[in-house]
Design a protein around this motif. Sequence first.
Motif, PDB file in Angstrom:
ATOM      1  N   THR A 410       0.812  -1.219   0.000  1.00 25.72           N
ATOM      2  CA  THR A 410       0.000   0.000   0.000  1.00 25.72           C
ATOM      3  C   THR A 410       0.847   1.271   0.000  1.00 25.72           C
ATOM      4  OG1 THR A 410      -0.105  -0.158   2.427  1.00 25.72           O
ATOM      5  CG2 THR A 410      -1.910  -1.146   1.176  1.00 25.72           C
ATOM      6  N   GLU A 411       2.144   1.133   0.346  1.00 21.00           N
ATOM      7  CA  GLU A 411       3.049   2.287   0.334  1.00 21.00           C
ATOM      8  C   GLU A 411       3.838   2.360  -0.959  1.00 21.00           C
ATOM      9  OE1 GLU A 411       2.978   4.491   2.638  1.00 21.00           O
ATOM     10  OE2 GLU A 411       1.535   3.362   3.860  1.00 21.00           O
ATOM     11  N   GLN A 412       3.402   1.599  -1.974  1.00 25.65           N
ATOM     12  CA  GLN A 412       4.048   1.591  -3.291  1.00 25.65           C
ATOM     13  C   GLN A 412       5.458   1.017  -3.245  1.00 25.65           C
ATOM     14  OE1 GLN A 412       2.618   2.697  -6.351  1.00 25.65           O
ATOM     15  NE2 GLN A 412       0.754   2.648  -5.114  1.00 25.65           N
ATOM     16  N   ARG A 413       5.762   0.226  -2.213  1.00 26.11           N
ATOM     17  CA  ARG A 413       7.063  -0.444  -2.165  1.00 26.11           C
ATOM     18  C   ARG A 413       6.992  -1.733  -2.983  1.00 26.11           C
ATOM     19  NH1 ARG A 413       6.860   1.417   3.380  1.00 26.11           N
ATOM     20  NH2 ARG A 413       5.819  -0.554   3.925  1.00 26.11           N
ATOM     21  N   VAL A 414       8.086  -2.033  -3.672  1.00 23.36           N
ATOM     22  CA  VAL A 414       8.136  -3.208  -4.547  1.00 23.36           C
ATOM     23  C   VAL A 414       8.315  -4.458  -3.683  1.00 23.36           C
ATOM     24  CG1 VAL A 414       9.343  -4.336  -6.445  1.00 23.36           C
ATOM     25  CG2 VAL A 414       9.121  -1.840  -6.403  1.00 23.36           C
ATOM     26  N   GLN A 435      11.732  -1.138  -1.708  1.00 23.67           N
ATOM     27  CA  GLN A 435      11.875   0.300  -1.925  1.00 23.67           C
ATOM     28  C   GLN A 435      10.700   0.794  -2.756  1.00 23.67           C
ATOM     29  OE1 GLN A 435      15.690   1.263  -3.611  1.00 23.67           O
ATOM     30  NE2 GLN A 435      16.825  -0.028  -2.143  1.00 23.67           N
ATOM     31  N   PRO A 436      10.321   2.048  -2.595  1.00 24.30           N
ATOM     32  CA  PRO A 436       9.225   2.595  -3.417  1.00 24.30           C
ATOM     33  C   PRO A 436       9.600   2.588  -4.895  1.00 24.30           C
ATOM     34  CG  PRO A 436       9.618   3.971  -1.498  1.00 24.30           C
ATOM     35  CD  PRO A 436      10.748   2.986  -1.543  1.00 24.30           C
ATOM     36  N   LEU A 437       8.606   2.353  -5.730  1.00 30.86           N
ATOM     37  CA  LEU A 437       8.856   2.293  -7.173  1.00 30.86           C
ATOM     38  C   LEU A 437       9.383   3.621  -7.695  1.00 30.86           C
ATOM     39  CD1 LEU A 437       8.599   0.606  -9.784  1.00 30.86           C
ATOM     40  CD2 LEU A 437       6.254   1.461  -9.998  1.00 30.86           C
ATOM     41  N   ALA A 438       8.896   4.733  -7.151  1.00 27.03           N
ATOM     42  CA  ALA A 438       9.318   6.052  -7.635  1.00 27.03           C
ATOM     43  C   ALA A 438      10.748   6.381  -7.253  1.00 27.03           C
ATOM     44  CB  ALA A 438       8.373   7.134  -7.097  1.00 27.03           C
ATOM     45  N   SER A 439      11.326   5.631  -6.278  1.00 28.00           N
ATOM     46  CA  SER A 439      12.694   5.931  -5.864  1.00 28.00           C
ATOM     47  C   SER A 439      13.724   5.180  -6.689  1.00 28.00           C
ATOM     48  CB  SER A 439      12.878   5.568  -4.384  1.00 28.00           C
ATOM     49  OG  SER A 439      12.758   4.155  -4.189  1.00 28.00           O
ATOM     50  N   ALA A 445       9.297   9.268 -12.702  1.00 24.23           N
ATOM     51  CA  ALA A 445       8.071   9.699 -13.385  1.00 24.23           C
ATOM     52  C   ALA A 445       7.085   8.543 -13.497  1.00 24.23           C
ATOM     53  CB  ALA A 445       8.410  10.257 -14.771  1.00 24.23           C
ATOM     54  N   PHE A 446       7.586   7.382 -13.836  1.00 26.98           N
ATOM     55  CA  PHE A 446       6.711   6.215 -13.966  1.00 26.98           C
ATOM     56  C   PHE A 446       6.102   5.849 -12.613  1.00 26.98           C
ATOM     57  CE2 PHE A 446       6.221   1.504 -14.062  1.00 26.98           C
ATOM     58  CZ  PHE A 446       5.189   1.445 -14.976  1.00 26.98           C
ATOM     59  N   GLY A 447       6.904   5.901 -11.539  1.00 24.62           N
ATOM     60  CA  GLY A 447       6.386   5.588 -10.217  1.00 24.62           C
ATOM     61  C   GLY A 447       5.331   6.575  -9.768  1.00 24.62           C
ATOM     62  N   ALA A 448       5.567   7.850 -10.035  1.00 22.59           N
ATOM     63  CA  ALA A 448       4.569   8.857  -9.656  1.00 22.59           C
ATOM     64  C   ALA A 448       3.278   8.656 -10.436  1.00 22.59           C
ATOM     65  CB  ALA A 448       5.144  10.260  -9.891  1.00 22.59           C
ATOM     66  N   TRP A 449       3.423   8.310 -11.703  1.00 21.68           N
ATOM     67  CA  TRP A 449       2.218   8.080 -12.533  1.00 21.68           C
ATOM     68  C   TRP A 449       1.435   6.871 -12.027  1.00 21.68           C
ATOM     69  CZ3 TRP A 449       1.030   3.987 -15.909  1.00 21.68           C
ATOM     70  CH2 TRP A 449      -0.085   4.179 -16.729  1.00 21.68           C
ATOM     71  N   VAL A 450       2.142   5.783 -11.661  1.00 27.58           N
ATOM     72  CA  VAL A 450       1.469   4.591 -11.131  1.00 27.58           C
ATOM     73  C   VAL A 450       0.780   4.919  -9.817  1.00 27.58           C
ATOM     74  CG1 VAL A 450       1.865   2.279 -10.187  1.00 27.58           C
ATOM     75  CG2 VAL A 450       2.986   2.958 -12.302  1.00 27.58           C
ATOM     76  N   GLN A 451       1.450   5.716  -8.931  1.00 28.04           N
ATOM     77  CA  GLN A 451       0.844   6.120  -7.662  1.00 28.04           C
ATOM     78  C   GLN A 451      -0.439   6.900  -7.909  1.00 28.04           C
ATOM     79  OE1 GLN A 451       2.023   5.671  -4.302  1.00 28.04           O
ATOM     80  NE2 GLN A 451      -0.035   6.443  -3.882  1.00 28.04           N
ATOM     81  N   GLN A 453      -2.424   6.708 -10.549  1.00 26.84           N
ATOM     82  CA  GLN A 453      -3.464   5.828 -11.085  1.00 26.84           C
ATOM     83  C   GLN A 453      -4.082   4.976  -9.972  1.00 26.84           C
ATOM     84  OE1 GLN A 453      -4.580   6.065 -14.192  1.00 26.84           O
ATOM     85  NE2 GLN A 453      -3.046   7.667 -14.551  1.00 26.84           N
ATOM     86  N   PHE A 454      -3.258   4.468  -9.058  1.00 25.76           N
ATOM     87  CA  PHE A 454      -3.794   3.643  -7.969  1.00 25.76           C
ATOM     88  C   PHE A 454      -4.599   4.485  -6.989  1.00 25.76           C
ATOM     89  CE2 PHE A 454      -0.799   0.100  -8.959  1.00 25.76           C
ATOM     90  CZ  PHE A 454      -1.725  -0.929  -8.902  1.00 25.76           C
ATOM     91  N   ASP A 455      -4.141   5.717  -6.722  1.00 23.64           N
ATOM     92  CA  ASP A 455      -4.912   6.585  -5.829  1.00 23.64           C
ATOM     93  C   ASP A 455      -6.289   6.870  -6.410  1.00 23.64           C
ATOM     94  OD1 ASP A 455      -2.810   6.611  -4.085  1.00 23.64           O
ATOM     95  OD2 ASP A 455      -2.000   8.545  -4.778  1.00 23.64           O
ATOM     96  N   ARG A 456      -6.323   7.128  -7.699  1.00 22.22           N
ATOM     97  CA  ARG A 456      -7.604   7.384  -8.350  1.00 22.22           C
ATOM     98  C   ARG A 456      -8.475   6.126  -8.346  1.00 22.22           C
ATOM     99  NH1 ARG A 456      -6.521   9.311 -14.055  1.00 22.22           N
ATOM    100  NH2 ARG A 456      -5.556  10.996 -12.835  1.00 22.22           N
TER     101      ARG A 456
END
Length: 748
Positions: A410-414, A435-439, A445-451, A453-456
């Motif tokens: 849920t914290e976007q960690r892989v 680690q978080p995907l965005a890190s 950019a891809f990690g932020a975009w995935v975050q 999409q999941f938030d929405r």
Amino acid sequence: MSASGRRWLLGLGLVFMGGMALVLFFLLALATDHRTFQGEDYASLLWLNVAVATVLGLVLLWLAARLVLRLRRRRFGSFLLLKLTAIFGLVGLLPGLLIYTVSYQFVSRSIETWFDVRVESALAAGLSLGRTTLETLSSDIAGKTRAAASALGGVSDAQAVLALERVREQLLVADAILWSSSGQALASAGESRFRLSPHRPSAALMRQVRSERAVATLEGLEDLEALQDPRELLQLPAAALPRVRVLALVAPASFGFGSDVRFLEVVAPVPAALVADALAVQVANREYQERALARGGLRSMYIGTLTLALFLSVFGAVLLAVLLGNQLVRPLLVLAEGMRDVARGDLTPKASLPARDELAGLTRTFAHMTQELADARQAVQHSMGQVDAARASLQTLLDNLTAGVVVLDTEQRVLSANPGATRVLRAPLAAHLGQPLASLPGLDAFGAWVQQQFDRFLSDQTHQEGGHWQQSFELHGPEAEHAEAGRGVTLIARGALLPNGGLLLVFDDVSDIISAQRAQAWGEVARRLAHEIKNPLTPIQLSAERLAMKLEPKLVGPELAVLHKSVKTIVDQVDAMKRLVNEFRDYARLPAAQLQPVQLNALVGDIVGLYDAAEVPLRLELDPACPEVLADPQQVRQVVHNLVQNAQDATPPGAGPVLLRTRPSDSGRWVRLQVLDHGPGFAEPILKRAFEPYVTTKAKGTGLGLAVVKKIMDEHGGRVEIAQRLDGGEVRGAKVSLSFRVANMQHH
């Protein structure tokens, strides 16, 4: 001890007890039968009793020693077996001692009463009475015979037969014989008439008769003394019974010269009842005397027999206690052993007893329960095996998927990622688990975009109904350094919520699909352009040429030069347009490949022969081990021509030859054809879009060459790759690689 050993011991004990019982009955029978048992045998039988008692005592000691050993070893069931042995032993010993004491007193006193003085006097009186009765009977028959002999003194020899018949009837005798003084039978009546030579009296007997006038003897009584039962005498024939034989003197009527002395012999049977009674008294007296002589031995024999019976009963009780105790303890031992095995996790089939009692039924129930546990564990293990196999299959499937699969928390960690994700994103996701995907480097950019999409997606309630989101995303710059082309990557990403609350992200590189769609669109555009543009080109060219032909006679000087230049420009551009339209037509109408086995080395050699006079030479490195490939010879020729012309156009004169090289792959499934030049290589923008139509570095090129090559290789089911030719980190040219399938592997 094994089950077979216990059964063998039980059978042996039963046989031994049965044998002892038979010996006991045999000794009792011998002790009460004086006719087959002698007094001197009592000692031997007594010692036999002692020997048997000793054997029984040793067996009891052996059983006691085994029980003590079991107790010292603290074997399960030993105390229970001890209690059972004590109970059965007391049950056998106490009643046995009571019966033994009573029997001892009874036997001792009974034997003394058997030999009472009055019994002995009665037997002696009976024996004397029998003898007196027989003697009286003999004297009576002798007196009657003497009287009958006196009456026969005046009877002649001729009349003697009738006279003897009368005597026999009067005296009620069985036989009557008249003997001469010389021992010759003169006449007879009764049974002697049928004898040729009757037994004559002895001379001594005749002399005794002369002096005593009559002599009576009792015959056959000694022969009957051997009878065991005097009642058997009543079943004997009359001839076998004792008889009284009387020989009397028959004096002549006158004592004149020539008169001879004769003898009358009478045989009378003794009554069977009288003989039987006499013999019974005699037999009873003899047995009494024999028992009286063996009184001590008889007492010892009875007491020894009773003692043996006591030992036998105690032995039987203890043996039954041990055997029955083992039978009772054995199911408990089986259960205890089975429980220890189950406690250790051993659920192999357990032993059960076939008996029908409750304890044996308990062992069968325990064995059935253990079997059910084993089946349940096996089912669980099978299910776990299936789960592991499914997990392994899923992992294998994930590892071999071209699409990328990433599980996030849920914290976007892989949490996990398959190799496809690493290949598509070109980032080592396995090294950055947790680690978080965005890190991750290059994926911010891809990690932020995935975050986003999941938030929405999670803010909407549709995900509770198994919904998902799906969007496309363009990776550029360092994130998308593709090994093959280095161009931007177009991703189709799909996200969903896992049952455990995790997040599932699936994405795939659809750049090739988009490129194929673009090529298909270009083909459709080329087909329409070829149709729409080609038709007016010829009239334009003809109109320009007719206009020049009409105006040439009318124009001079500069005007004529302008006319010629304008017409030439129109004709040249129309020819260029025709060539462009023809190339579009060829790209759009490329026929389907007709695949057949082709020797690639020979085909390349034929094509190279057409370029012998070229300014840039060609050099071949063909591997003779290359097998035949599946290809369309005409289309392969077109591909090779395009690549060779591009390589020659890109290579400056004198820079070096264009190299054509063939090599089989390590797997043996492919044959690779490489075309290498010594030109400047591909510019970075061109390298990213090299297979798209109208992408070219030539001033006069249409950019359809590599697009046609890519389309033909796709029709062949092969692969085409382009790359820079590097030497020491510097670009030394371009390299194009074509991979063809081997012909004999088409069915694999």
